[in-house]
Design an enzyme around this catalytic site. Structure first.
Site, PDB file in Angstrom:
ATOM      1  N   SER A 298       8.902  35.960   6.566  1.00  0.00           N
ATOM      2  CA  SER A 298      10.323  35.615   6.593  1.00  0.00           C
ATOM      3  C   SER A 298      10.766  34.730   5.434  1.00  0.00           C
ATOM      4  O   SER A 298      10.614  35.095   4.273  1.00  0.00           O
ATOM      5  CB  SER A 298      10.567  34.958   7.957  1.00  0.00           C
ATOM      6  OG  SER A 298      11.880  34.626   8.164  1.00  0.00           O
TER       7      SER A 298
ATOM      8  N   ASP B 156      17.578  35.995   4.536  1.00  0.00           N
ATOM      9  CA  ASP B 156      16.246  35.450   4.274  1.00  0.00           C
ATOM     10  C   ASP B 156      15.290  36.582   3.901  1.00  0.00           C
ATOM     11  O   ASP B 156      15.690  37.735   3.748  1.00  0.00           O
ATOM     12  CB  ASP B 156      15.742  34.621   5.468  1.00  0.00           C
ATOM     13  CG  ASP B 156      15.369  35.471   6.653  1.00  0.00           C
ATOM     14  OD1 ASP B 156      15.847  36.624   6.742  1.00  0.00           O
ATOM     15  OD2 ASP B 156      14.586  35.000   7.507  1.00  0.00           O
TER      16      ASP B 156
ATOM     17  N   ASP C 253      16.521  38.822   8.769  1.00  0.00           N
ATOM     18  CA  ASP C 253      16.983  38.647  10.157  1.00  0.00           C
ATOM     19  C   ASP C 253      17.876  37.413  10.288  1.00  0.00           C
ATOM     20  O   ASP C 253      18.327  37.079  11.372  1.00  0.00           O
ATOM     21  CB  ASP C 253      15.810  38.608  11.160  1.00  0.00           C
ATOM     22  CG  ASP C 253      14.801  37.526  10.873  1.00  0.00           C
ATOM     23  OD1 ASP C 253      14.973  36.786   9.889  1.00  0.00           O
ATOM     24  OD2 ASP C 253      13.819  37.422  11.642  1.00  0.00           O
TER      25      ASP C 253
ATOM     26  N   SER D  91       7.523  20.495  15.247  1.00  0.00           N
ATOM     27  CA  SER D  91       7.805  21.813  14.675  1.00  0.00           C
ATOM     28  C   SER D  91       6.839  22.840  15.246  1.00  0.00           C
ATOM     29  O   SER D  91       5.689  22.521  15.546  1.00  0.00           O
ATOM     30  CB  SER D  91       7.640  21.742  13.158  1.00  0.00           C
ATOM     31  OG  SER D  91       7.405  23.036  12.646  1.00  0.00           O
TER      32      SER D  91
HETATM   33  C1  16G Z   1      10.830  30.264  13.772  1.00  0.00           C
HETATM   34  C2  16G Z   1      11.786  30.903  14.727  1.00  0.00           C
HETATM   35  C3  16G Z   1      13.171  30.346  14.526  1.00  0.00           C
HETATM   36  C4  16G Z   1      13.158  28.844  14.643  1.00  0.00           C
HETATM   37  C5  16G Z   1      12.132  28.246  13.723  1.00  0.00           C
HETATM   38  C6  16G Z   1      11.955  26.776  14.014  1.00  0.00           C
HETATM   39  C7  16G Z   1      11.811  33.200  15.512  1.00  0.00           C
HETATM   40  C8  16G Z   1      11.849  34.633  15.120  1.00  0.00           C
HETATM   41  N1  16G Z   1      11.831  32.342  14.512  1.00  0.00           N
HETATM   42  O1  16G Z   1      11.129  30.606  12.450  1.00  0.00           O
HETATM   43  O2  16G Z   1      13.992  30.891  15.510  1.00  0.00           O
HETATM   44  O3  16G Z   1      14.414  28.310  14.338  1.00  0.00           O
HETATM   45  O4  16G Z   1      10.881  28.868  13.958  1.00  0.00           O
HETATM   46  O5  16G Z   1      10.989  26.257  13.172  1.00  0.00           O
HETATM   47  O6  16G Z   1      11.767  32.845  16.680  1.00  0.00           O
HETATM   48  P1  16G Z   1      10.328  24.877  13.467  1.00  0.00           P
HETATM   49  O7  16G Z   1       9.697  24.945  14.842  1.00  0.00           O
HETATM   50  O8  16G Z   1       9.357  24.661  12.378  1.00  0.00           O
HETATM   51  O9  16G Z   1      11.435  23.846  13.453  1.00  0.00           O
HETATM   52 ZN    ZN Z   2      13.429  35.845   8.945  1.00  0.00          ZN
END
Ligand code: 16G
Ligand code: ZN
Length: 547
Positions: A60, A282, A286, A506
Site C-alpha cells: 500500500s 496511495d 484503496d 500502532s
Molecule cells: C492499516 C489499515 C488502515 C489503518 C492503518 C492504521 C486496512 C486495510 N488498513 O493500514 O485502515 O488506518 O493500518 O495504522 O485495514 P496504524 O495502526 O499504524 O496507526
Molecule cells: Zn492502500
C-alpha cells in the site's frame, strides 16, 4: 508437496503477524509467507465450497522495499477475523512442522482435498511483487488449486473481481472490462443531466482535475478508466501525474495520499494550478484524498472526513427525496476531526458511530445501517447498502403507484449504488462519487470546503519498549492500561478549549501513536507534546522524551 515447500523455506524465526492490513514487512522476508498464503488461500477456497479467494500482494502506502500479502474472502470482503490467527500460525510454523500444521487446519475445517480450489492473484507495482506473486502461485499449485494471475491491479479491483466471480457468471477474462464499464457507465448516467454539447454546466463545478497516481497501480487504473469512458456523453477532464512505474524508488515518494495527508503539502511531480482539484491515491489505490492550493499558495486538504460528509449529506438528500424508509449512518474512527463529527450530528442530523482503527472494523459497523457510509481520515472508505435498501429500490420500480417525483431520486440512488465499490475502499470509484456529487451540487472544491472548519490537530509517535503495554477501550478513544495514563490525559485535555487527545499502539509500526486536537494551533502543539511526554514516562519510553 514437500519439494515445493523446500523451495520456499522460512529463513529465520522472526514472528510475523496477520495484522489489520495482512502481513506486511520487508519484501525480502516474505517469500515463504506468501507461498504459504497461496496454500492457505486454496484451502480457504475449499472451505468455502470452491469459491474464488483473492490474494493481493501489496504494501500500500509503505515504502517501495516493503511488501505485503492479504487474502480476500468470497464476497470481496476482508479475510474473516478468526482466519487471521490461522494465517499467522501457518506463516510462523517452523519448516519441519508446516505440513503438520496445515493438516490440522484442513482437518478442523473438514477440507475435502479432492474438491477444486480457485485463487485470484493480484499485485501492485513494487519491484518485488512479481516474484512474490510467483511464490503465491506456487503455493496454490502445490495444494492442487487453480491460480488465476490478474497481474497489476489495484487492491479494490481484485476485491471486486472476487465478488463478481462468486456472484455472477462473468468469465475471468471479462472481469476487468466489467469493473471499468460499470464505473464508466454509472458515472456517465449520473452526470448526464448536467451535460450540454459535451460540456458540463452546473454553477461552480469545473471539469478539470489533476490525478496524483503515487507512481503506482492507481495510475494504471485511472488510465484504464479514461479509456473506457472515451466516447461517453461526458468525459471527466483528468490530467494524470506521477505515473512512472518503471522507477521503483518513486512509488509513494513525495506523492500519493499518505504524503499529502501527513505532510500537508501538495504532491511533487507537477506544479499545482491554483484552485484546481488534486486527487491523490496511495500505492494500491484503496485510499484517496483531495487537495488544492489557493491563489496565495496556501495548501488545503480534503481528507476522508470531508469525503464522508460530502457523500453522506448527498445520500441523505436522495433518501429524503425518494420517500423510502431507509436509515443512513456514518462511521468514523477516533482520528476523525472533532468538527466533522459535530457537523454531521448537529447540522446534517445523521447518526455517527465510532469504530476502532482498521477498515474491517468500520466496514463491520457500517453494515448495521441500511446505508452505511464509512471513511477513515486517511481516505480509506466506501458505502455499504443493506439487502433491505437494495430490495426497496427494486420494489419501487415495480410499484406502478409510485410517483415520478420520487422515482427520479430512487433512480439516482440506484445509480450511486452501481458506481460505488462496496467491497472495500476504492480510490477511483470514490473519486468518481465525489465528482458526481460536486457536479450535481454545482460546487467547486472551495464550496465543498465551507461546510466546516477543521480543528487544528497533531499526530505524534512515541517510541516505547513494548507498545502493547498500552491497551485501549471505547473504539480507541480511551486507554485502560497502563494504570493512571488516561487520568493524566484527561487532566491535560481539560486545560485546552475543545481539546481532545487519545493514544493507541500502532498496528503497523513499533510505536505508540498520539493524537491531539484543540481550538488553536498553539494549544494543539502544546497538548500533543504534553500527552506524548506523559506516554513516554508512564509507558516505558525509550530514547529522549519526545518534543
Ligand atoms: C492499516 C489499515 C488502515 C489503518 C492503518 C492504521 C486496512 C486495510 N488498513 O493500514 O485502515 O488506518 O493500518 O495504522 O485495514 P496504524 O495502526 O499504524 O496507526
Ligand atoms: Zn492502500
Amino acid at each position: 508437496m514437500q519439494a515445493e515447500i523446500d523451495r520456499y523455506p522460512r529463513k529465520n524465526d522472526v514472528y510475523i503477524q496477520y495484522g489489520t492490513a495482512g502481513f506486511r514487512t520487508k519484501a525480502t522476508e516474505l517469500d515463504h509467507v506468501v507461498f504459504r498464503m497461496g496454500i492457505l488461500a486454496a484451502l480457504r477456497s475449499r472451505a468455502k465450497g470452491s469459491a474464488a479467494i483473492g490474494l493481493m500482494i501489496t504494501a500500500s502506502h509503505n515504502p517501495e522495499p516493503d511488501n505485503g500479502v492479504k487474502l480476500i474472502d468470497p464476497h470481496g470482503e476482508m479475510l474473516e477475523m478468526e482466519w487471521e490467527e490461522i494465517a499467522s500460525r501457518l506463516a510462523n510454523a517452523p519448516n519441519p512442522e508446516f505440513q503438520g500444521e496445515l493438516a490440522k487446519v484442513a482437518m478442523s475445517n473438514g477440507i475435502d482435498a479432492a474438491k477444486p480450489a480457485l485463487v485470484f492473484i493480484g499485485r501492485d507495482s513494487r519491484s518485488s511483487s512479481q516474484r512474490l506473486a510467483e511464490a503465491a502461485i506456487a503455493g496454490v499449485k502445490a495444494y492442487c488449486g487453480t491460480a488465476v494471475d490478474h497481474g497489476l491491479v489495484t487492491t479494490p479491483m481484485l476485491h471486486y473481481y472476487v465478488f463478481l466471480r462468486n456472484t455472477t457468471d462473468c468469465p475471468d477474462a471479462d472481469l476487468e472490462k466489467s469493473y471499468f464499464s460499470k464505473l464508466a457507465t454509472s458515472f456517465n448516467v449520473l452526470c448526464e443531466p448536467y451535460v450540454q454539447n459535451q460540456t458540463i454546466v452546473n454553477k461552480n463545478y469545473a471539469n478539470a482535475l489533476d490525478f496524483d497516481g503515487a507512481n503506482g497501480v492507481g495510475a494504471v487504473g485511472i488510465d484504464k478508466f479514461l479509456s473506457y469512458q472515451k466516447g461517453q456523453n461526458f468525459e471527466l477532464g483528468v490530467h494524470v501525474h506521477n505515473k512512472d512505474l518503471s522507477t521503483p524508488s518513486k512509488l509513494n515518494h513525495e506523492c500519493g495520499s499518505d504524503f499529502v495527508k501527513l505532510q500537508m503539502k501538495p504532491p511533487n511531480g507537477f506544479k499545482p494550478t491554483s484552485g484546481r482539484r488534486i486527487v491523490s491515491v496511495d500505492g494500491d489505490a484503496d485510499r484517496v484524498v483531495y487537495s488544492y492550493v489557493d491563489s496565495e499558495n496556501n495548501f488545503h486538504l480534503m481528507d476522508g472526513d470531508r469525503i464522508a460528509t460530502l457523500v453522506a449529506s448527498y445520500l441523505i438528500d436522495l433518501v429524503k427525496g425518494s420517500g423510502l424508509n431507509l436509515n443512513l449512518g456514518l462511521v468514523q474512527t477516533a482520528y476523525a476531526n472533532g468538527n466533522s463529527t459535530k457537523y454531521i450530528t448537529e447540522t446534517l442530523n445523521i447518526p455517527v458511530a465510532c469504530a476502532s482503527t482498521g477498515v474491517k472494523h468500520l466496514h463491520h459497523k457500517a453494515l448495521e445501517f441500511d446505508i452505511g457510509v464509512y471513511f477513515e481520515a486517511n481516505g480509506h472508505g466506501t458505502v455499504v447498502f443493506s439487502n433491505n435498501a437494495k430490495n426497496l429500490v427494486l420494489q419501487a420500480f415495480e410499484d406502478s403507484t409510485m410517483d415520478e417525483s420520487k422515482l427520479k431520486w430512487i433512480r439516482r440512488l440506484q445509480q450511486m449504488m452501481n458506481l460505488i465499490n462496496s467491497t472495500v475502499g476504492d480510490a477511483i470509484s470514490d473519486m468518481l462519487l465525489v465528482e458526481a456529487i460536486l457536479l450535481a451540487r454545482g460546487w467547486s472544491i472551495q464550496d465543498w470546503e465551507t461546510a466546516y472548519h477543521d480543528l487544528p490537530s497533531r499526530l505524534k509517535k512515541v517510541y516505547v519498549k513494548d507498545r502493547n503495554v498500552i491497551e485501549t477501550v471505547d473504539a480507541d478513544r480511551r486507554c485502560s492500561k497502563p494504570d493512571g495514563l488516561q487520568e493524566q490525559i484527561d487532566l491535560l485535555v481539560a486545560k485546552y478549549p475543545n481539546g481532545r487527545s487519545f493514544v493507541r499502539p500502532s498496528g503497523t509500526e513499533d510505536v505508540v501513536r498520539v493524537y491531539a486536537e484543540a481550538e488553536t494551533e498553539e494549544d494543539v502543539v502544546a497538548l500533543a507534546e504534553e500527552v506524548a511526554k506523559t506516554v513516554h514516562n508512564l509507558a516505558g519510553g525509550v530514547g529522549p522524551p519526545p518534543s
